[in-house]
Design an enzyme around this catalytic site. Structure first.
Site, PDB file in Angstrom:
ATOM      1  N   SER A 428       0.828  -1.208   0.000  1.00 26.97           N
ATOM      2  CA  SER A 428       0.000   0.000   0.000  1.00 26.97           C
ATOM      3  C   SER A 428       0.857   1.251   0.000  1.00 26.97           C
ATOM      4  O   SER A 428       0.349   2.353  -0.177  1.00 26.97           O
ATOM      5  CB  SER A 428      -0.929   0.004   1.207  1.00 26.97           C
ATOM      6  OG  SER A 428      -0.182  -0.105   2.388  1.00 26.97           O
ATOM      7  N   HIS A 449      -3.250  -3.005  -5.557  1.00 30.64           N
ATOM      8  CA  HIS A 449      -3.529  -2.573  -4.182  1.00 30.64           C
ATOM      9  C   HIS A 449      -5.016  -2.701  -3.876  1.00 30.64           C
ATOM     10  O   HIS A 449      -5.819  -1.922  -4.374  1.00 30.64           O
ATOM     11  CB  HIS A 449      -3.037  -1.123  -3.994  1.00 30.64           C
ATOM     12  CG  HIS A 449      -3.267  -0.606  -2.618  1.00 30.64           C
ATOM     13  ND1 HIS A 449      -3.501   0.715  -2.343  1.00 30.64           N
ATOM     14  CD2 HIS A 449      -3.329  -1.254  -1.425  1.00 30.64           C
ATOM     15  CE1 HIS A 449      -3.669   0.861  -1.047  1.00 30.64           C
ATOM     16  NE2 HIS A 449      -3.583  -0.312  -0.470  1.00 30.64           N
ATOM     17  N   GLU A 461      -6.570  -0.363  -6.753  1.00 31.36           N
ATOM     18  CA  GLU A 461      -5.590   0.582  -7.301  1.00 31.36           C
ATOM     19  C   GLU A 461      -4.569  -0.236  -8.089  1.00 31.36           C
ATOM     20  O   GLU A 461      -3.894  -1.097  -7.520  1.00 31.36           O
ATOM     21  CB  GLU A 461      -4.868   1.305  -6.160  1.00 31.36           C
ATOM     22  CG  GLU A 461      -5.218   2.761  -6.039  1.00 31.36           C
ATOM     23  CD  GLU A 461      -4.478   3.459  -4.885  1.00 31.36           C
ATOM     24  OE1 GLU A 461      -4.393   4.684  -4.948  1.00 31.36           O
ATOM     25  OE2 GLU A 461      -4.007   2.821  -3.932  1.00 31.36           O
ATOM     26  N   ASN A 499      -3.959   6.480  -0.345  1.00 37.28           N
ATOM     27  CA  ASN A 499      -3.312   6.753   0.935  1.00 37.28           C
ATOM     28  C   ASN A 499      -2.700   8.143   0.993  1.00 37.28           C
ATOM     29  O   ASN A 499      -2.623   8.747   2.055  1.00 37.28           O
ATOM     30  CB  ASN A 499      -2.277   5.675   1.261  1.00 37.28           C
ATOM     31  CG  ASN A 499      -2.967   4.426   1.778  1.00 37.28           C
ATOM     32  OD1 ASN A 499      -4.138   4.473   2.180  1.00 37.28           O
ATOM     33  ND2 ASN A 499      -2.277   3.305   1.755  1.00 37.28           N
TER      34      ASN A 499
END
Ligand SMILES: CCCCC[C@H](O)CC(=O)SCCNC(=O)CCNC(=O)[C@H](O)C(C)(C)COP(=O)(O)OP(=O)(O)OC[C@H]1O[C@@H](n2cnc3c(N)ncnc32)[C@H](O)[C@@H]1OP(=O)(O)O
Length: 725
Positions: A428, A449, A461, A499
């Site tokens: 991540s 991800h 992702e 993130n």
């Protein structure tokens, strides 16, 4: 077809006296204004011709219709198309011309009849469907209401309670259920659809089958008092579940009007309300999301090159922890044979146990049969070595975030997997180039991800480096689609898109609390804004271990804009690590119900003394609006950086990433769409002011400054981005 028109209908009159009108507007035969106006003229012709006794309406190429052409709403919102007179389509065409015609009509439904498509069919005098066809009124999901008579005809065909369920949840039913509900008159194989529909239409003419106008039916409606109670309950639920949206309640107004004052008054109310909802901000947001979600799979320079996805026949997953087992669950649920690799028997058993538990929960909820459970589980095989990797087409590594461990794994994969095998990592945060440093396979290394729980969360992702081949992206996009994820292709950097946006959100909340704001009021304001929960409740849920690990990556990579709060580390020291330890920002009882903890103050004060910041009276008394702006404008700022750096190719991709990865409310259209609704100038001026008072954490980035100086929207394409894609 004229290139300026969007779709059409064609009419063929058979020797049996049936006129078959076919809706043609690929790919889903949506009802554009051109299709609707064509349908009207075909219908008028059919009614006037002596050789036509009855009419069948159908859709081309195995689909009846996906409903009104959604892009038409956008045209009305932007003012590029004038909205027709209120009620013109639903009352003048669909009701007075079609349903009230002197000649009967039958809808021949193949594949799907959604929204306006189903509404059109409900105005016909019978509906014949192929097995498995999807039938539904999903309009509320788009911020609009069923506007072609659906609020009036569906309750009269299937009863008020079922109609409310279908409309309020936007969930379609299959043809078989539609048949048992009374929505469909017969379900027949595809090859017999048209002949059955033609015969049925002639049978109506010859009075061998009933001539039913849905609008005039009353047998399925409950008595008035009961109907009012049902609607009152539905209103209460709707207010609770969709507090920030007006259109579901407006839809209930139309339904109620029809039941209390009759279907004509109901149709008029539906038309009035239907026209009003088009200009609601929430509707604009939801329609933007509809197209943006479909746009994420279109990646310039990748999907426009004619590449065909290769067939992925077998996948291996390394690591059976929470993420690995969730990914394995998602894959076997879509019929991919999976090998799950672990380091020892104990871990392997635990990993397989997690997958089993994920599926068993479906069996318990009744959404999976025991047979299906067994069949799905049989697709999963465990392994303790790489021998069985010799014929896999894709590997997804899902071990802990440790660079050297991942490097070793990728070096091993290169040895054991076939040359064509895709080597994906579920990291991540870690740079994929570093992960692949000890291989010569950089072109087939990619990030996959997933978000936890991986078998539930809809976002994937897909992270590409400068070396990842277009073919690998196309393959992974295809797998993503097959396992029902919405993929967003992003560039390689710490935190990728989601993130990176998440981080300033949590940090801003920590900053505010250290300066005197109440964490529980922040959580409340953010929940009211539409997030599933506030940042403090979320930190408790994910656990402080994860929060600290992510923070460390950000502090290392973006030190100039990191607000270093000690609140979480201080609590962690005291063994308060979030919900799992029953103590974090909140206290948790046996039922995981959260309640505020007066002791939290102690940690906040200690963190404040470490950071040297003071309580700011202005921040103690923030309004809800100010809380939202001070937590989300830093997110907008980071999203701008991600966009400017070319990590995301389209602003709309960030909208979808924020909605599906962060829980940003879809009816606000996503982070960039929402930001543009306030304007780049305003956001820049607020961040600029706060950065002068509170430091660089709030400093607007160059991209935002530039867009603000020109008064340009943040979502306008980046012309010369230093694209990493
Ligand atoms: C004055 C106006 C009043 C209007 C009243 C009326 O009651 C309002 C409506 O009818 S609103 C529309 C209601 N219908 C829907 O909400 C259905 C939306 N579509 C879907 O759910 C799905 O697309 C699907 C189930 C029909 C097909 O799903 P699938 O996964 O097979 O494919 P995609 O979703 O990728 O769609 C393929 C392409 O088709 C485009 N598209 C789908 N539906 C519509 C539509 N109704 N209008 C316009 N375009 C539609 C979609 O965008 C995809 O386009 P691409 O360019 O990405 O290929």
């Amino acid at each position: 077809m004229d290139s300026r028109t969007k779709g059409k209908t064609v009419m063929e009159v058979g020797g049996d006296g049936v006129a078959v009108i076919t809706l043609i507007n690929p790919p889903v035969n949506s009802l554009s204004f051109d299709v609707l106006y064509n349908l009207k003229s075909n219908y008028e012709e059919a009614l006037s011709r002596n050789d036509v006794k009855a009419i069948v309406i159908t859709g081309a190429k195995g689909k009846f219709s996906g409903g009104f052409d959604i892009s038409g709403f956008g045209e009305i919102q932007k003012g590029t198309r004038k909205e027709p007179k209120v009620g013109y389509i639903s009352i003048d065409i669909i009701t007075d011309l079609l349903e009230a015609a002197r000649k009967p009509s039958v809808a021949a439904i193949d594949g799907l009849a959604l929204g306006g498509g189903l509404e059109l069919s409900m105005a016909c005098h019978a509906r014949i469907s192929t097995p498995g066809a999807q039938l539904g009124l999903p309009e509320l999901q788009l911020g609009v209401i069923p506007g072609f008579g659906g609020t009036q005809r569906l309750p009269r065909l299937v009863g008020l309670t079922k109609a409310l369920e279908m409309i309020l949840t936007s969930k379609p039913v299959r043809a078989e259920e539609g048949h048992s509900l009374g929505l469909i008159d017969a379900v027949v194989p595809s090859a017999e659809l048209l002949t059955t529909a033609r015969r049925w239409a002639l049978d109506i003419v010859e009075r061998r089958k009933p001539w039913i106008s849905s609008l005039l039916k009353t047998d399925k409606l409950p008595p008035l008092g009961e109907a009012r109670e049902i609607l009152k309950f539905a209103r209460g639920q709707t207010r609770k579940q969709a507090p920030n949206m007006k259109h579901p309640l407006m839809c209930l107004d139309a339904l109620e009007m029809g039941i209390v004052s009759g279907p004509r008054a109901g149709l008029e109310k539906e038309a009035e309300v239907g026209s009003q909802v088009i200009s609601l901000d929430t509707t604009k947001g939801l329609i933007h999301v509809f197209f943006s979600q479909r746009g994420t799979a279109k990646v310039p320079g990748v999907t426009d090159g004619g590449l065909v996805p290769r067939k992925i026949k077998k996948v291996a997953i390394i690591g059976g922890g929470l993420m690995g087992s969730g990914i394995a669950t998602a894959l076997i649920l879509s019929n991919y044979p999976v090998i799950l690799k672990e380091v020892n028997e104990k871990f392997l058993e635990a990993g397989i146990g997690r997958v089993k538990a994920n599926l068993q929960s479906r069996v318990r909820k009744g959404s999976m049969s025991k047979e299906k459970f067994e069949k799905t589980m049989s697709l999963l095989k465990g392994s303790l070595d790489y021998e069985s990797f010799r014929d896999v087409d894709m590997v997804i590594e899902a071990v802990i975030e440790n660079i050297s461990l991942k490097q070793q794994i990728f070096a091993d994969l290169e040895k054991y997997c076939p040359q064509h095998c895709i080597l994906a990592s579920n990291t991540s945060t870690i740079d994929l180039n570093k992960i692949g440093e000890r291989t010569k396979s950089q072109d087939r290394i990619v990030g996959a991800h997933f978000f936890s729980p991986a078998h539930v969360m809809p976002l994937l992702e897909i992270v590409r480096t400068n070396h990842t081949s277009a073919q690998v992206i196309v393959d992974l996009l295809d797998v993503g689609k097959k396992i029902k994820k919405t993929p967003v292709v992003v560039g390689n950097c710490t935190g990728f898109a989601v993130n990176r946006m998440f981080f300033p959100y949590t940090q801003a909340a920590m900053f505010l609390v250290e300066r005197g704001a109440d964490p529980y009021l922040i959580d409340m304001a953010i929940s009211k804004f539409g997030m599933p929960m506030g940042p403090f409740r979320l930190c408790d849920l994910v656990g402080f271990g994860v929060a600290i690990a992510t923070a460390t990556q950000f502090i290392e990579n973006f030190p100039e804009r990191t607000y270093k709060s000690m609140i979480i580390p201080l609590m962690q020291e005291d063994k308060r690590a979030g919900e799992a330890t029953r103590k974090g920002f909140y206290l948790y009882d046996d039922k995981r119900k959260a309640k505020p903890d007066p002791e939290l103050k102690k940690y906040i004060e200690k963190a404040r003394s470490i950071s040297g910041g003071n309580v700011d009276p202005k921040l103690v008394k923030l309004s809800e609006k100010e809380i939202i702006e001070m937590t989300f404008f830093p997110v907008v700022n980071e999203a701008c950086r991600v966009f400017a750096e070319g990590i995301a190719v389209k602003a709309a991709d960030l909208d979808i990433a924020a909605i599906m990865g962060m829980g940003f409310p879809p009816y606000r259209g996503g982070i960039m769409f929402w930001a543009d609704s306030m304007g780049s100038k305003y956001i820049y001026s607020r961040l600029d002011e706060w950065s002068k008072t509170y430091g660089d954490f709030f400093k607007p980035c160059a991209f935002l400054a530039e867009r603000a100086s020109k008064g340009a929207p943040l979502s306008a394409p980046v012309e010369q981005a230093r694209s990493r894609l």
